[in-house]
Write an enzyme that holds these catalytic residues in place. Structure first.
Site, short mmCIF file in Angstrom:
data_model
loop_
_atom_site.label_atom_id
_atom_site.label_comp_id
_atom_site.label_asym_id
_atom_site.label_seq_id
_atom_site.Cartn_x
_atom_site.Cartn_y
_atom_site.Cartn_z
N HIS A 141 42.29 55.21 32.17
CA HIS A 141 43.07 54.71 31.27
C HIS A 141 43.58 55.99 30.44
O HIS A 141 43.08 56.94 30.69
CB HIS A 141 41.85 54.12 30.24
CG HIS A 141 41.41 53.21 30.74
ND1 HIS A 141 40.47 52.96 29.55
CD2 HIS A 141 41.64 52.22 31.59
CE1 HIS A 141 40.07 51.25 30.12
NE2 HIS A 141 40.87 51.36 31.24
N GLU A 198 44.67 41.82 35.35
CA GLU A 198 42.80 41.49 35.26
C GLU A 198 42.44 40.91 34.10
O GLU A 198 42.85 40.47 33.34
CB GLU A 198 42.25 43.25 35.06
CG GLU A 198 40.82 42.97 35.30
CD GLU A 198 39.82 44.12 34.69
OE1 GLU A 198 40.51 45.71 35.43
OE2 GLU A 198 39.44 43.42 34.41
N GLU A 211 37.95 41.12 38.62
CA GLU A 211 36.73 41.72 38.43
C GLU A 211 35.45 40.21 38.56
O GLU A 211 35.46 40.18 37.78
CB GLU A 211 36.84 42.16 36.92
CG GLU A 211 35.47 43.14 36.62
CD GLU A 211 34.99 43.62 35.65
OE1 GLU A 211 36.65 44.63 35.06
OE2 GLU A 211 33.97 43.84 35.09
N ASP A 217 37.82 44.85 41.30
CA ASP A 217 36.97 46.01 40.17
C ASP A 217 35.63 45.45 41.00
O ASP A 217 35.07 44.63 40.34
CB ASP A 217 37.15 45.58 39.33
CG ASP A 217 38.06 46.64 38.34
OD1 ASP A 217 38.47 47.40 38.93
OD2 ASP A 217 38.33 46.63 36.60
N ASP A 270 29.48 41.65 29.14
CA ASP A 270 29.89 42.37 29.86
C ASP A 270 29.12 43.26 30.29
O ASP A 270 29.13 44.51 29.53
CB ASP A 270 31.66 42.99 30.03
CG ASP A 270 32.52 43.16 31.07
OD1 ASP A 270 31.87 42.82 32.51
OD2 ASP A 270 33.74 43.87 31.08
N ASP A 291 29.45 44.80 33.02
CA ASP A 291 29.58 46.54 34.34
C ASP A 291 28.26 47.08 35.00
O ASP A 291 28.56 48.43 34.69
CB ASP A 291 30.22 46.91 33.96
CG ASP A 291 31.84 46.39 33.02
OD1 ASP A 291 32.74 45.73 33.57
OD2 ASP A 291 32.25 46.78 32.04
#
Lengths: 438, 438, 438, 438
Positions: C103, C234, C270, C298, C309, C311
């Protein structure tokens, strides 16, 4: 002699070298193979459940029956009931499973009056006893169907109407007698409709008080008739009711302890119910075991993206590894077992799908058992956990462990020792260790 | 004199004729209006929570702080802490709310050592006491923040490290002392990180044993220092941990009963946690009340389509009607209250949004109270429920109720009386009755 | 020369015989091993993401940062930013991963004005270019952080304020230029706050029109500057917003087709977002691939019992087998890749946990690749599926397939041929076949 | 003359002063009352659905039928079918509802062959036409039941077997003809089993291609026979299938646009399906309306804590206010309507519960209509929203709106104007405004 119901299928063999499409043989489940001092059969204690596999029709809320069985003429006759039972025992034997389970209303037809219903149940259970003796298949547990008949639509032991409560009691009385006659090793209560649909019309305290009294009567009657099986309650969070009083393991434990019933009952955990309650697959099994309340397991699975009970055959090796890790750690699940409370998909309409589904699940559990036994015997994870809690074995930790420390002592400890530092939880390391065994 | 922190806002007025866009007045909450023999203020016992409303920054996992308050210079100084506290009491007073709640680490800064930290907490709580006296605002409950500091990342009283357990004990000790000093009517434990992230590295039995010992120490220390507030545990199913030991009301009741703590603790129920546990909004409030364990309420809401704790202001009139129905039926929630454990949305960045949010929620609860009181006083639903369970007041029903019936008697009853018939549950009728009051 | 940031860790080796606790070596991922004509490295195209692994702090909504990195002094200085970048490239190299992602706001600090911010981004991206050349690590994709700064709290391209839309455009413009400079193979848009919190204050049509215009401008600017990477959107269903416009694969496809953008954009899927949208883990990957829209992945996971989320690093072999099956079937994922958009747990505080997590996930994907390649090469499942749809290759089926049949013809067909019969779906058979490869 | 099927119930009256327990009168729905220039009847366009209310039995996956209707002898005879239809029209008339909806297989029995089945459907639809004329009740929409018969267990138009696809086509052909004959204003497709249970045995692209071809044939045949009703697709995310291709509004829009069908079909939105897809109650209604695709509404509700389709009567006033706000804003829902695709709870076994449920829901919608009309007429929220997006009406905002701005211009704008500032979203203010009207 009895007709063969599955003429195209013989005794299922173990062949570790079978290919991917050969799904009618065991590739991993080898009943007599010894793992950590017991045979696979002794560890796994599989049972087939009669209701799904011999009474399931494939009907769902949006569709009519799809599973047409040649031995079932669709009638409510005693002959039909007997034929189904003989087909079942042929199935158990060919599969090499040593236990079965049933609902009273599924093995025998319901009649106009309780007397007539009980009479048919006697006749069918006579045949069941005979078939058990002939095949060596035993009864893991029996249960009373207190939810299918319209009379139970507002609950059985939690019904607002005492007349219906009474009927449920009379039904369980008979079912306990039959369980005893058949040598059941356990007796299960699934509170199908013990719960509420709306709080607006419900006195939840009265209902739970009545439910507790029902469980007390059952425990008393069990002793009176000398039935020695374990009484089990099976948690489920919802469906068919909006909320079921036996939501999950801890809810049932709260209930049992509140009413002083925790010595009389253990839990039968179904992972598909556990996930519907918002927990991880193995959570309630681990939790019930930790509290000394794990009595038996309904070895099925749901699909994590679905919000209802799909009762699928367990096919995930990581899941079965987790389950068998707990089973081994508590020294086995006996007198409970791994009951296949699962049904073939309604689209799996071939007779052989019945076998394939059970074989696939048994192999998945056999792999779980082998994985878990290696994991436990290597001791890598166990040592990591032991080390992690090591501070509770000496000094202030020991006093905390023993319950003899006070807040004043804890404060004094900090004033002397200063601030603690956090230590890595190493989750990914643990997950990688687990994957070594899968 | 103190600066005014909200110069544009005066004491919030009650004006039942205010228009839709006038959201800075009460249209329904009239503190002194009498409902069923008590004032609204007595029934509702609102409190503002300090952490959300004066320490919330609007930061979320994907974004930086959005809520910039003119009195907060962003430092960790004692002066800043005092300014925040004064702003808070101005806010409480202008809103006309008579209670507040706080986390120790949010009202006073954490320092290098426990001594220094405690010293600052003393200084801040001196100011709090002074402000309480000056304004008449009282402390509904205090709590210790056992989750924000990195040391607690693996839990506080369930931490694998006894040193961290000790720190938590020392912190709660101090916090109980401060609670006593400030006349707190309750003391809350929210088990922020008492749970697990992965079973692979966790001994869940050891952790719960330690947690129970912690609660025993707290109860003992409470008595020792003569703190008379009620000790409360607040259930939450998950977040931040994957699984929290205080999952829901029944799980906490199981825990308390298992460890013999049920006389020492009651529950503080937060509906946003209840819905995250898979229950209906009011379920845990009703369940805790039925089991005599409802001590206080964190009056917030989530959004049913979101899977995390959003801590929104309660704006649904049906929900507040349900909550107040239970509160009235158990004779009030005192010494607990309705604590606004909610935060303005991070996009609600105006100072006045702080007021608008609380006012909107207070009006929503005032409407809930008025609706529930009418519903209860009319008695339509109550009579319907009473009638529904009437069969348990005589004959076999009475014996069931009293726990003196046996399965043999129940069977005999059925053999004599025959089959029962199911009666309509009338759910839609009940829902329509409810809507009459909303 | 640069200091070593991970002095205790060397280049991660492949050692297939490593033991369970040896989690700092690859046991399955062997970069140059050839599978179905390509190396593992070519199939898997792993990338490390900078924001999680080098900017993640372990802070969560309930706790402060836990992940303290020795190279990060906590300041916003350009030197600190450079040190982080060098540490990252050392990490990439030791891990043997050939791609990274970032990013803009995470690699370079944000300053008071856009000019100053862009200037720092230039300086940092110069270093990135240098490090890319030195190490051979390439940029899989870049993206603009349009959600962390408070200005974006109500959205970026869907913000009600055109000024903020303009800022977002200016930011993406610069980020596209940097992506070109660094040879990015793709550019990703994650609509962090493009959605709504409440419909009450939102004009959802206006917001989506603006969003579409934003995507058109990006596509135009891409062409203008000659950036040749693929543009990717996404999907995510919710969080941080209550509802995000890019809910799931099909929602984004609807959006793209509605606005005529389907030629300019593909999808970056993702799975943790897929499961939050209520689908199975692999669903959106399969769906996007079927519609020719799968651009990149992802590769992370959530926990099925959690509603936010998380992750997490993907550690489930069945999941990675499913993903790689689709990747192989569509001939590879290039120019996309498998980006590890995952973070170590906030409790995994050791530096080595960063490696262990990536290694564990890479091994899990390597196993998935090997499983999927065997499954595909054996052809058992493929043939079963082909056979299942065989009726569409001739006769009336062929006409249906070609879109030339009419209802009249279909009716005529039934009148002639009579009723069709349902055929077993063989789900358990298929599941057992799959397990053969796992 | 026809026997009266509901002898104890007369034409339902409107009596605004009725008490809480009087649930057999309308307190809010007054058919001819004018709201914003149309009568309530014109705005609300209620329809009763035949399948739930006249074919629903109360059976669920765990229990047998509970809803015993005196006119239904349980046979599959044409006489029984006719009696049910006459009972239905008596019900519609007494309720004062002007529309009905049906599934072909629910109004008329299925026979051995398509010819025989169609013949019975002709006979029944003759009677329906006669009853429509006699009562003035019209057909809102018809639909074909492509999911209940076992042949459809693996889908209808997405079935792997072309023979089954053909049967579905023949069935819809006939159903379109009947719809035309009865003057249906719409025709609905609910893709009951158009989806998958496991990806392992499924070619999702082939299935969706076939499904699209099916929809093309339907549109062509509609034109051919001159049927002028609107064709509608009803999204549902899952159940009975694990995944349904018509997941939600945006998924269906993606499908329609991908296959060039967006001019031929609109959407029939059911909020209980919307919430099962993870959205807020009104989300898909608002989204479909924004994209010009909202054709009709199945006005029911689920329970937010349940993960399956409960099809309850809508009793929440906030929900109906949201729905009617969208309906008013798009100028009405005609030729669609508000179809009560809901069923009495299986415990609501009294005949009068059928009325009470519909009346309660109609009153709830009447209140929603009145609330929404006041909200819209006052204009408070509308103005707030208009003001919020005001920056898009001039300058750079206007260029963005028009799609003529470029990234270079946006950058230039920021370089000149500097950083934007975020503005409060005022969510709680909006929620309080809404509550004013509820």
């Amino acid at each position: 002699p009895d007709a063969e119901f599955f003429p195209d299928i013989g005794k299922i063999a173990f062949r570790s070298d079978a290919g991917p499409a050969e799904t009618l043989v065991f590739k991993h489940y080898n009943a007599n193979e010894v793992v950590m001092g017991k045979t696979m059969e002794e560890w796994l204690r599989f049972s087939v459940c009669f209701w799904h596999t011999f009474r399931g029709t494939g009907a769902d809320p949006f569709g009519f029956p799809t599973l047409i069985r040649p031995w079932d003429d669709g009638t409510n006759s005693i002959e039909n009931a007997k034929r189904r039972l003989r087909a079942a025992f042929e199935f158990f034997s060919k599969l090499g499973i040593k236990y079965w389970t049933f609902h009273d209303r599924d093995i025998a037809p319901e009649r106009e009056t309780l007397e007539e219903t009980n009479k048919d149940l006697d006749e069918i259970s006579d045949l069941a006893l005979e078939l058990q003796k002939a095949t060596g298949v035993k009864l893991l547990w029996a249960t009373a169907n207190l939810f299918a008949n319209p009379r139970y639509m507002n609950g059985a032991a939690s019904n607002p109407d005492a007349h219906i409560f009474a009927y449920a009691g009379a039904q369980v009385k008979k079912c306990l007698e039959v369980a005893k006659k058949l040598g059941a090793e356990n007796f299960v209560f699934w509170g199908g409709r013990e719960g509420y649909h709306t709080l607006l019309n419900t006195d939840i305290l009265a209902e739970q008080n009545h439910l507790a009294n029902f469980f007390k009567m059952a425990a008393a009657y069990k002793k009176k008739i000398g039935f020695t099986g374990t009484l089990l309650i099976e948690p489920k969070p919802k469906e068919p009711a909006k909320h079921q009083y036996d939501y999950d393991a801890m809810t049932v434990i709260a209930f049992l302890k509140h009413y002083g019933l925790e010595k009389e009952y253990k839990l039968n955990i179904e992972p598909n119910h556990t996930t519907l309650a918002g927990h991880g697959y193995e959570h309630d099994i681990v939790m019930a075991s930790a509290f000394g309340m794990l009595g038996s397991i309904d070895s099925n699975t749901g699909s994590p993206d679905l919000g209802w009970d799909t009762d699928q055959f367990p096919m995930d090796i990581k899941n079965t590894t987790f389950v068998m890790k707990t089973v081994i750690e508590q020294g086995g699940i006996q007198p409970g077992g791994l009951n296949f409370d699962c049904k073939v998909r309604r689209e799996s309409t071939d007779l052989k799908d019945m076998y394939i589904a059970h074989i696939g699940a048994m192999d998945t559990f056999a792999r779980g058992l082998k994985n878990a036994s290696k994991l436990i015997q290597d001791g890598v994870l166990k040592n990591l956990v032991k080390e992690r809690y090591n501070s509770y074995t000496t000094g202030i930790g020991k006093k905390i462990e023993d319950g003899t420390a006070t807040f004043e002592e804890l404060e004094q400890y900090i004033l002397e020792k200063g601030n603690p530092h956090a230590v890595s939880g190493q989750q990914e390391h643990c997950e990688s260790i687990l994957n070594f065994y899968i």
